[in-house]
Design an enzyme around this catalytic site. Structure first.
Site, PDB file in Angstrom:
ATOM      1  N   ASP A  77      49.151  26.128  61.473  1.00  0.00           N
ATOM      2  CA  ASP A  77      50.529  25.469  61.482  1.00  0.00           C
ATOM      3  C   ASP A  77      50.455  24.327  60.758  1.00  0.00           C
ATOM      4  OD1 ASP A  77      53.366  25.651  61.586  1.00  0.00           O
ATOM      5  OD2 ASP A  77      53.141  24.634  63.501  1.00  0.00           O
ATOM      6  N   GLY A 136      60.943  24.295  64.650  1.00  0.00           N
ATOM      7  CA  GLY A 136      61.765  23.567  65.538  1.00  0.00           C
ATOM      8  C   GLY A 136      62.742  24.300  66.235  1.00  0.00           C
TER       9      GLY A 136
END
Length: 274
Positions: free
Chosen positions: A82, A203
């Site tokens: 990531d 998020g």
């Protein structure tokens, strides 16, 4: 072994109307809980090693940990880098056994982002693994502000890079601790109208659960990254474990008590996307 690539789990999600959780890992205790949560829910899981995780544990070790967990469960497990910021970092993750590389060039000018992301996508595809890119910058709570994804730029980016999944900025924010916001569905629909690849929300902890479920079932968003929400669950479980017996000092015993609460929290996250 149930090790899978990002494309292996996101293409069925796109076709069948669900999404997959990209669960952000910080150590063995949480990643193990996430893998067993996916097993319990009977769904795939994407185990993600972000920059904070990589500061704590080297990529070669993380690759072995992810692959070991894929052997332990019967559901597909993606070993995902990531927010890789350089080609070299992505190469290191590939060498370490990761099956998915996310290159983040979202802070860079469009053409530079396209060129650098395309190079990582080519690297990934040459090794028969997947690549995720990001167009439009996703900001941080109490930090950098977001820059929303332009649909026309998204269409250009998707076509020119050849990525397997595209992270977009549509009102989502990293490190948000509450779910008081919501995503810009009009912008999502505009991006969907000009692209045909799985979309990703970074998020995701700040997105109301009901909206996650709605978009998982009725949009091209096939991956929600969830980190803060699960870190909060881990922190609560750890504090409870310490407070339960102030004289206990064996960290292995203390950390063992975090497994069930974190697994339960991860199951809730995954269940909402099925």
């Amino acid at each position: 072994m149930t090790l899978a690539t990002l494309a292996d789990v996101l293409q069925p999600a796109l076709k069948n109307g669900h999404a997959v959780g990209g669960l952000v890992c910080l150590g063995w205790e949480d990643m193990r809980a996430y893998a067993y949560a996916a097993e319990a829910e009977g769904c795939p899981v994407i185990l993600q090693a972000g920059p904070g995780c990589r500061e704590h544990t080297p990529l070669p070790v993380l690759g072995k940990m992810f692959r070991h967990l894929a052997e332990e469960v019967s559901v597909p497990v993606v070993a995902h880098l990531d927010h890789g910021y350089t080609f070299d970092e992505c190469q290191q993750a590939l060498d370490a056994g990761f099956t998915s590389l996310m290159f983040d060039g979202s802070r860079k000018p469009l053409q530079q982002n396209i060129e650098e992301t395309a190079a990582v996508a080519e690297l990934a595809h040459s090794a028969s693994i997947s690549c995720e890119g990001e167009i439009g910058f996703v900001g941080y709570a109490d930090g950098e502000s977001s820059a929303g994804t332009d649909p026309e730029e998204a269409a250009t980016f998707a076509k020119a890079t050849g990525v397997d999944a595209m992270a977009i900025s549509v009102g989502n924010v990293h490190l948000q601790q509450n779910k008081e916001g919501g995503l810009d569905t009009d912008r999502i629909r505009a991006i969907e109208a000009v692209t045909d690849i799985p979309l990703v929300i970074h998020g995701g902890s700040g997105v109301p659960v009901s909206q996650r479920t709605e978009l998982a079932h009725h949009s091209a968003i096939c991956k929600f990254n969830i980190g803060t929400e699960l870190r909060m669950a881990f922190g609560t479980a750890l504090r409870d474990a310490v407070a339960a017996d102030p004289d206990r000092f064996d960290r292995a015993q203390i950390l063992k008590d975090t497994h069930d609460p974190v697994m339960a929290a991860a199951r809730q996250v995954l269940r909402a996307l099925k």
